[in-house]
Design a protein around this motif. Structure first.
Motif, PDB file in Angstrom:
ATOM      1  N   LEU A 172      41.045  75.634  14.476  1.00 21.05           N
ATOM      2  CA  LEU A 172      39.675  75.648  15.016  1.00 21.05           C
ATOM      3  C   LEU A 172      39.183  77.092  15.156  1.00 21.05           C
ATOM      4  O   LEU A 172      38.014  77.397  14.916  1.00 21.05           O
ATOM      5  CB  LEU A 172      39.616  74.925  16.368  1.00 21.05           C
ATOM      6  N   ASP A 230      30.426  56.211  16.061  1.00 18.99           N
ATOM      7  CA  ASP A 230      31.334  57.128  15.360  1.00 18.99           C
ATOM      8  C   ASP A 230      31.714  56.466  14.028  1.00 18.99           C
ATOM      9  O   ASP A 230      31.837  55.241  13.965  1.00 18.99           O
ATOM     10  CB  ASP A 230      32.591  57.383  16.204  1.00 18.99           C
ATOM     11  N   ALA A 231      31.897  57.293  12.993  1.00 15.83           N
ATOM     12  CA  ALA A 231      32.257  56.758  11.679  1.00 15.83           C
ATOM     13  C   ALA A 231      33.627  56.072  11.731  1.00 15.83           C
ATOM     14  O   ALA A 231      33.877  55.119  10.987  1.00 15.83           O
ATOM     15  CB  ALA A 231      32.249  57.878  10.649  1.00 15.83           C
ATOM     16  N   ALA A 232      34.511  56.559  12.596  1.00 14.00           N
ATOM     17  CA  ALA A 232      35.786  55.873  12.816  1.00 14.00           C
ATOM     18  C   ALA A 232      35.545  54.852  13.936  1.00 14.00           C
ATOM     19  O   ALA A 232      34.638  55.015  14.744  1.00 14.00           O
ATOM     20  CB  ALA A 232      36.850  56.871  13.233  1.00 14.00           C
ATOM     21  N   VAL A 292      29.656  74.421  22.482  1.00 14.31           N
ATOM     22  CA  VAL A 292      30.333  74.519  23.780  1.00 14.31           C
ATOM     23  C   VAL A 292      31.558  75.418  23.693  1.00 14.31           C
ATOM     24  O   VAL A 292      32.138  75.612  22.633  1.00 14.31           O
ATOM     25  CB  VAL A 292      30.793  73.128  24.267  1.00 14.31           C
ATOM     26  N   LEU A 336      29.842  66.656  16.018  1.00 13.18           N
ATOM     27  CA  LEU A 336      30.354  66.352  14.678  1.00 13.18           C
ATOM     28  C   LEU A 336      31.166  67.519  14.123  1.00 13.18           C
ATOM     29  O   LEU A 336      31.062  68.645  14.610  1.00 13.18           O
ATOM     30  CB  LEU A 336      29.162  66.042  13.765  1.00 13.18           C
ATOM     31  N   GLY A 381      36.850  73.571  25.361  1.00 13.65           N
ATOM     32  CA  GLY A 381      37.850  72.720  24.723  1.00 13.65           C
ATOM     33  C   GLY A 381      37.894  71.299  25.270  1.00 13.65           C
ATOM     34  O   GLY A 381      37.014  70.869  26.027  1.00 13.65           O
ATOM     35  N   VAL A 382      38.954  70.577  24.870  1.00 15.55           N
ATOM     36  CA  VAL A 382      39.062  69.159  25.220  1.00 15.55           C
ATOM     37  C   VAL A 382      39.193  68.990  26.742  1.00 15.55           C
ATOM     38  O   VAL A 382      38.601  68.081  27.325  1.00 15.55           O
ATOM     39  CB  VAL A 382      40.259  68.516  24.474  1.00 15.55           C
ATOM     40  N   ASN A 434      37.511  63.924  19.798  1.00 14.26           N
ATOM     41  CA  ASN A 434      38.242  64.549  20.911  1.00 14.26           C
ATOM     42  C   ASN A 434      37.301  65.129  21.960  1.00 14.26           C
ATOM     43  O   ASN A 434      37.598  65.104  23.155  1.00 14.26           O
ATOM     44  CB  ASN A 434      39.122  65.683  20.379  1.00 14.26           C
ATOM     45  N   GLY A 484      29.323  60.738  17.201  1.00 16.43           N
ATOM     46  CA  GLY A 484      30.523  61.576  17.068  1.00 16.43           C
ATOM     47  C   GLY A 484      31.331  61.515  18.345  1.00 16.43           C
ATOM     48  O   GLY A 484      31.184  62.337  19.246  1.00 16.43           O
ATOM     49  N   LEU A 485      32.207  60.485  18.422  1.00 10.11           N
ATOM     50  CA  LEU A 485      32.947  60.224  19.670  1.00 10.11           C
ATOM     51  C   LEU A 485      34.414  60.624  19.484  1.00 10.11           C
ATOM     52  O   LEU A 485      35.324  59.852  19.756  1.00 10.11           O
ATOM     53  CB  LEU A 485      32.827  58.742  20.047  1.00 10.11           C
ATOM     54  N   PHE A 531      43.690  75.495  22.244  1.00 10.45           N
ATOM     55  CA  PHE A 531      42.694  75.740  21.207  1.00 10.45           C
ATOM     56  C   PHE A 531      43.478  76.019  19.921  1.00 10.45           C
ATOM     57  O   PHE A 531      44.154  77.043  19.806  1.00 10.45           O
ATOM     58  CB  PHE A 531      41.796  76.909  21.621  1.00 10.45           C
ATOM     59  N   ILE A 535      27.879  67.534   7.693  1.00 16.17           N
ATOM     60  CA  ILE A 535      27.833  66.197   8.310  1.00 16.17           C
ATOM     61  C   ILE A 535      26.653  66.125   9.286  1.00 16.17           C
ATOM     62  O   ILE A 535      25.939  65.123   9.344  1.00 16.17           O
ATOM     63  CB  ILE A 535      29.184  65.870   8.992  1.00 16.17           C
ATOM     64  N   SER A 540      27.838  70.276  18.375  1.00 15.46           N
ATOM     65  CA  SER A 540      28.887  70.668  17.431  1.00 15.46           C
ATOM     66  C   SER A 540      28.858  72.177  17.220  1.00 15.46           C
ATOM     67  O   SER A 540      27.865  72.837  17.500  1.00 15.46           O
ATOM     68  CB  SER A 540      28.653  70.022  16.059  1.00 15.46           C
TER      69      SER A 540
HETATM   70  P1  NAD Z   1      36.879  65.410  16.082  1.00 12.27           P
HETATM   71  O1  NAD Z   1      37.240  65.459  14.650  1.00 12.27           O
HETATM   72  O2  NAD Z   1      37.871  64.908  17.082  1.00 12.27           O
HETATM   73  O3  NAD Z   1      35.530  64.539  16.265  1.00 12.27           O
HETATM   74  C1  NAD Z   1      34.495  64.441  15.331  1.00 12.27           C
HETATM   75  C2  NAD Z   1      34.096  62.967  15.239  1.00 12.27           C
HETATM   76  O4  NAD Z   1      32.971  62.840  14.364  1.00 12.27           O
HETATM   77  C3  NAD Z   1      35.214  62.092  14.644  1.00 12.27           C
HETATM   78  O5  NAD Z   1      35.541  61.064  15.575  1.00 12.27           O
HETATM   79  C4  NAD Z   1      34.604  61.548  13.360  1.00 12.27           C
HETATM   80  O6  NAD Z   1      35.003  60.215  13.064  1.00 12.27           O
HETATM   81  C5  NAD Z   1      33.115  61.620  13.667  1.00 12.27           C
HETATM   82  N1  NAD Z   1      32.275  61.639  12.471  1.00 12.27           N
HETATM   83  C6  NAD Z   1      32.479  62.342  11.316  1.00 12.27           C
HETATM   84  N2  NAD Z   1      31.459  62.093  10.459  1.00 12.27           N
HETATM   85  C7  NAD Z   1      30.615  61.235  11.083  1.00 12.27           C
HETATM   86  C8  NAD Z   1      29.390  60.624  10.709  1.00 12.27           C
HETATM   87  N3  NAD Z   1      28.822  60.860   9.513  1.00 12.27           N
HETATM   88  N4  NAD Z   1      28.794  59.785  11.603  1.00 12.27           N
HETATM   89  C9  NAD Z   1      29.361  59.548  12.808  1.00 12.27           C
HETATM   90  N5  NAD Z   1      30.513  60.104  13.214  1.00 12.27           N
HETATM   91  C10 NAD Z   1      31.133  60.944  12.362  1.00 12.27           C
HETATM   92  O7  NAD Z   1      36.398  66.888  16.467  1.00 12.27           O
HETATM   93  P2  NAD Z   1      36.214  67.512  17.940  1.00 12.27           P
HETATM   94  O8  NAD Z   1      37.436  68.252  18.316  1.00 12.27           O
HETATM   95  O9  NAD Z   1      35.654  66.441  18.846  1.00 12.27           O
HETATM   96  O10 NAD Z   1      35.106  68.618  17.631  1.00 12.27           O
HETATM   97  C11 NAD Z   1      33.734  68.297  17.476  1.00 12.27           C
HETATM   98  C12 NAD Z   1      32.946  69.583  17.351  1.00 12.27           C
HETATM   99  O11 NAD Z   1      33.145  70.373  18.522  1.00 12.27           O
HETATM  100  C13 NAD Z   1      33.338  70.472  16.167  1.00 12.27           C
HETATM  101  O12 NAD Z   1      32.176  71.017  15.612  1.00 12.27           O
HETATM  102  C14 NAD Z   1      34.240  71.514  16.801  1.00 12.27           C
HETATM  103  O13 NAD Z   1      34.228  72.740  16.082  1.00 12.27           O
HETATM  104  C15 NAD Z   1      33.593  71.670  18.154  1.00 12.27           C
HETATM  105  N6  NAD Z   1      34.484  72.175  19.202  1.00 12.27           N
HETATM  106  C16 NAD Z   1      35.737  71.651  19.351  1.00 12.27           C
HETATM  107  C17 NAD Z   1      36.574  72.133  20.349  1.00 12.27           C
HETATM  108  C18 NAD Z   1      37.960  71.581  20.546  1.00 12.27           C
HETATM  109  O14 NAD Z   1      38.759  72.197  21.290  1.00 12.27           O
HETATM  110  N7  NAD Z   1      38.310  70.436  19.951  1.00 12.27           N
HETATM  111  C19 NAD Z   1      36.126  73.165  21.193  1.00 12.27           C
HETATM  112  C20 NAD Z   1      34.829  73.656  21.048  1.00 12.27           C
HETATM  113  C21 NAD Z   1      34.020  73.139  20.036  1.00 12.27           C
END
Ligand code: NAD
Length: 290
Positions: A234, A30-32, A112, A59, A115-116, A10, A7-8, A230, A64, A86
């Protein structure tokens, strides 16, 4: 350490990059189709997990996570650590931990905050559930990806801490925004409002550190047209997880429920999707009672 990272996106991308930069041997999937500097690409989750001492997942949701756990748990070496960062429902976190433990692995749920920006700068806070041994193994990795890791107890407790924290955050952001909109209508200057509340008993992180009023208080997404930050969607995800947990634990959480409903309306029926969660302030500005 040999690390598999699945899961690579954001968050996961910069977290994996920081581990590689610190000298760890990181293989990522990563799936993408994404490439991360310093991270060896794998063709599948299984390939990334094979031979790793720690497998980290970052993830979108619990469903997932469960399907990725089905793929990686059978190929991981006994004694290795499955570390999920996640944000997922408590039930999924506990189910995956049981599955991992039954296969002779250590399991940690370590969602966590930060954020990003926190992921990029290595300043995340980790809230960790799971066994002490796994926590000790992962401690060095938490230090690289973040600035603080709190061991909250057994599996699922990291997710519990995260959703309780974000339920408070969502509710305080809403009430801070509605108070600013009320102050406007009462003719109270926003700067005066900030100066009083930020040093009085109404203070909170939403007011003091992330003030939703542009040009007032510290620099925040409000000063950047409410670009997240944020994102409201989310926050909605986390408030829904809090209500799911409250329902399965039979806990009465009326303010958390009201916050969830308001963010659902904002994101799904109004213009909140893609905006920072503090954009509740311009929303309230436009509204009247009723
Ligand atoms: P994102 O959508 O950018 O990243 C998720 C990644 O998982 C995607 O690149 C996707 O292609 C990959 N993925 C999906 N299914 C998959 C599979 N079966 N196998 C492999 N890879 C797969 O999301 P994010 O912002 O990176 O958030 C990830 C987690 O962190 C979430 O649970 C989110 O709630 C949490 N989070 C996010 C933030 C934020 O500010 N973005 C802050 C705190 C927590």
């Amino acid at each position: 350490m040999k690390i598999g990272f699945i899961g690579l996106g954001n968050m996961g991308g910069p977290m994996a990059a920081n581990l590689a930069k610190a000298g760890h041997d990181v293989t990522g999937f990563d799936a993408a189709d994404v490439t991360i500097e310093g991270v060896t690409p794998a063709n599948s989750a299984e390939e990334a997990a094979q031979g790793a001492e720690v497998v980290i997942t970052m993830l979108p949701n619990g469903q997932i996570l469960r399907s990725v756990a089905d793929q990686v748990v059978p190929v991981m070496d006994k004694g290795a650590v499955l570390l999920d960062c996640s944000t997922v429902d408590v039930d999924s976190a506990r189910a995956v931990a049981e599955q991992a433990q039954a296969a002779g692995l250590s399991a940690l749920d370590a969602p966590v905050s930060g954020g990003v920006g926190g992921a990029q700068n290595g300043t995340l806070t980790f809230m960790v559930g799971g066994d002490e041994a796994g926590f000790d193994t992962a401690r060095d990795l938490f230090d690289i990806m973040g600035q603080k890791a709190v061991h909250c107890g057994p599996s699922g407790n990291g997710q519990a801490a995260k959703i309780c924290n974000n339920m408070i955050l969502g509710a305080t952001m809403i009430v801070t925004c509605e108070a600013f909109a009320l102050a406007d209508k009462l003719g109270l200057d926003r700067q005066a409002m900030f100066d009083v509340v930020s040093t009085s008993s109404g203070q909170s992180w939403s007011m003091n550190t992330y003030c939703p009023a542009p040009g007032v208080g510290p620099t925040s997404p409000a000063d950047n047209g409410y670009q997240p930050g944020f994102a409201a969607e989310l926050m909605l995800k986390d408030l829904r997880l809090a209500q799911e947990a409250a329902s399965s634990a039979d806990a009465d959480t009326p303010i958390g429920e009201a916050a969830m409903k308001l963010y659902a309306q904002f994101v799904e029926e109004e213009d909140g999707n893609g905006r920072d969660f503090s954009a509740m302030l311009p929303r309230f500005e436009k509204r009247v009672r009723g």
